[in-house]
Design a protein around this motif. Structure first.
Motif, PDB file in Angstrom:
ATOM      1  N   ASP A  53      41.539  46.108  39.160  1.00 31.44           N
ATOM      2  CA  ASP A  53      40.499  45.213  39.664  1.00 31.44           C
ATOM      3  C   ASP A  53      39.522  44.783  38.573  1.00 31.44           C
ATOM      4  OD1 ASP A  53      39.106  47.571  39.315  1.00 31.44           O
ATOM      5  OD2 ASP A  53      38.687  47.897  41.440  1.00 31.44           O
ATOM      6  N   TYR A  73      44.065  39.134  37.061  1.00 36.56           N
ATOM      7  CA  TYR A  73      43.980  40.573  37.281  1.00 36.56           C
ATOM      8  C   TYR A  73      45.372  41.157  37.085  1.00 36.56           C
ATOM      9  CZ  TYR A  73      39.336  39.845  39.262  1.00 36.56           C
ATOM     10  OH  TYR A  73      38.016  39.509  39.427  1.00 36.56           O
ATOM     11  N   LYS A 249      39.198  39.197  45.861  1.00 31.77           N
ATOM     12  CA  LYS A 249      39.723  39.286  44.499  1.00 31.77           C
ATOM     13  C   LYS A 249      40.141  37.884  44.073  1.00 31.77           C
ATOM     14  CE  LYS A 249      43.000  42.120  41.847  1.00 31.77           C
ATOM     15  NZ  LYS A 249      44.039  43.160  42.007  1.00 31.77           N
TER      16      LYS A 249
END
Length: 524
Positions: A53, A73, A249
């Motif tokens: 993350d 990521y 995310k």
């Protein structure tokens, strides 16, 4: 003459230490690695959906920036490939003793006697996952040893059956904080008739298609593995004890044009890396320090929850009752949608026991043929199960009986010439741990000339005491003391894992000349 250095572990920390020594022309080092390859936690955690993350371009060494990341990521295979690339490029693999687990390190008054396993002795193969190992116990007793099969080719002063001991001037402990799986103490675990395993010891030989699966835990690992498991399982029961705060995310792919730009446009990659770093420091750290961005983080998490979970009853189950950041914030955009699938149940009833055919709660039995323990790691048991004995015969276990602590997270009084990487109070909740590791390795490198010239050195007791007071005062303002229980804390509530300041401060502290903080090690 350069000191001999034992490096224990070949993850981000151990490889960084080895590379820095290699680049400095110091070849008198040996890396002990209990598994069969480099990578540390990124080798062990190969579950579906495993990833990081922290953005790719920051989750890498500053001296080995990597322009070919495919995603904003990184996922687990790409991180593992990056570490393998670094080991090969800097030619440190030849200095690694694979499958050689260090059992003990004892300071004899002048040097460290390091005892490690040798090939083919007293070990179980954890590479395939001891829980539900397709080559072993078909039921996968979750209390089996979760460590990897250990072998190597050590040489030394003493040779016992299955172990050898040799002397080193310096020991660098780089075993990390997230390497020993934690299994919950639930009655009946050994009675389960299906297949069970920990997320960090994934059983790749067990097909989940159409199965009745129970996942125990809803932390970061669970949030990553639940979506792909839900897509394959016939039924998925997710057992949640405490909900986590979740924020989206913002992942994206880097196509050929972006990768070419990172390769060829001067300064672009470093500028992007610096921007990510500064953004995290300016916005995420203040939230953990209960500053200006704490309310912003909360609003963002609640908006994410409402946008992805339309059912009010499920939203209520997933809404935490503690401040964001008290436990590690989950950064994921696939977790909530997976929980809303028709074949997924979020179970908040208390687990009573593991039954032969499933998980029994206070409301009855949830049938399952597969149990996945996404229950984290034994994160506060630093360096365990290794036995470390310092000056005067005092063990590290005795010194850390009330919780682990070290000066800068690196050095411990009475343990001369021993240095920790990713040690106590150096974990981050907002930025890249690779940054911290590089700071620590720089500090160790600055200590080597003195100990090589003057003999063993150790951190001064008064320096350690002052550090503990400063750390405690800084910890008071952090959100981790807001009443929740997390892997950052001991059972008694002491935060032993996290760094309570900005990383810019840590860099400044570790870059100071170390002479005044250390003294020659007293005899005895």
């Amino acid at each position: 003459m350069a000191p001999s250095v034992a490096i224990i572990g070949a993850g981000f920390g151990g490889l960084c230490m080895a590379i820095r020594l290699e680049r400095a022309g110091i070849g008198s080092y040996t890396v002990f690695e209990k598994a069969g390859d480099v990578g540390g936690t990124w080798r062990d955690n190969s579950y579906p959906g495993a990833g990081c993350d922290i953005p790719s371009h920051l989750y890498s060494y500053s001296f080995e920036t990597y322009a070919s990341w495919s995603r904003r990521y990184p996922d687990q295979p790409e991180i593992l490939a990056y570490l393998s690339h670094c080991a090969d490029k800097y030619d440190v693999r030849r200095k690694i003793r694979f499958r050689s687990e260090v059992r003990s390190a004892v300071f004899d008054g002048s040097r460290w006697q390091v005892t490690a396993t040798t090939p083919g002795h007293d070990s179980t193969d954890g590479d395939d996952g001891p829980h539900g190992d397709p080559q072993g116990n078909p039921h996968g007793n979750p209390h089996d040893n979760p460590h990897d099969n250990l072998r190597g080719n050590p040489h030394g002063d003493f040779h016992h059956a299955g172990e050898r001991t040799e002397a080193f001037d310096v020991v660098v402990m780089s075993v990390g904080q997230l390497n020993r799986p934690h299994l919950p103490d639930i009655p009946g675990m050994s009675d389960f008739e299906g297949v069970s395993f920990h997320s960090a010891r994934w059983n790749h030989g067990h097909d989940l298609t159409g199965r009745q699966v129970a996942v125990i835990g809803t932390g970061s690992s669970a949030a990553q593995l639940i979506p792909p498991v839900a897509e394959r399982a016939g039924r998925l029961h997710v057992f949640q004890r405490t909900p986590n705060w979740v924020i989206p995310k913002p992942d994206a792919t880097f196509g050929p044009i972006e990768q070419l730009a990172f390769h060829h446009v001067p300064g672009l990659q470093r500028a992007y890396r610096e921007w990510i770093y500064r953004y995290a420091e300016a916005t995420l750290y203040p939230a953990l320090a209960q500053g200006w961005s704490a309310s912003l983080l909360r609003r963002r998490a609640l908006a994410h929850l409402h946008a992805q979970v339309p059912d009010p009853a499920l939203r209520a189950k997933l809404t935490p009752d503690y401040p964001p950041g008290c436990k590690r914030v989950v950064i994921d955009s696939r977790f909530y949608p997976a929980l809303t699938r028709e074949n997924v149940d979020v179970v908040t009833d208390k687990i009573v026991r593991i039954a032969p055919r499933g998980v029994e709660t206070t409301e009855g039995l949830r049938e399952a043929d597969t149990i996945i323990y996404a229950t984290g790691f034994r994160s506060t048991e630093f360096l365990a199960p290794m036995e470390v004995t310092g000056r005067g015969g005092r063990t590290l276990r005795e010194r850390w009986a009330r919780g682990a602590e070290a000066y800068l997270g690196i050095s411990v009084p009475e343990f001369p010439n021993m240095f920790l990487l990713y040690g106590p109070n150096t974990n981050l909740g907002h930025n890249s741990i690779v940054f911290m590791i590089e700071c620590q390795v720089g500090h160790v490198m600055a200590c080597l000339p003195r100990l090589a010239a003057e003999g063993p050195i150790e951190v001064r007791p008064e320096v350690m005491a002052a550090w503990s007071r400063r750390l405690g005062a800084a910890m008071e303002r952090m959100v981790w003391n807001s009443g929740c229980q997390s892997w950052y804390k001991t059972a008694e509530g002491r935060v032993t894992n996290n760094w309570p300041g900005p990383t810019t401060l840590y860099r400044r502290l570790t870059s100071r000349p170390p002479r005044d903080a250390y003294r020659p090690a007293p005899a005895g």
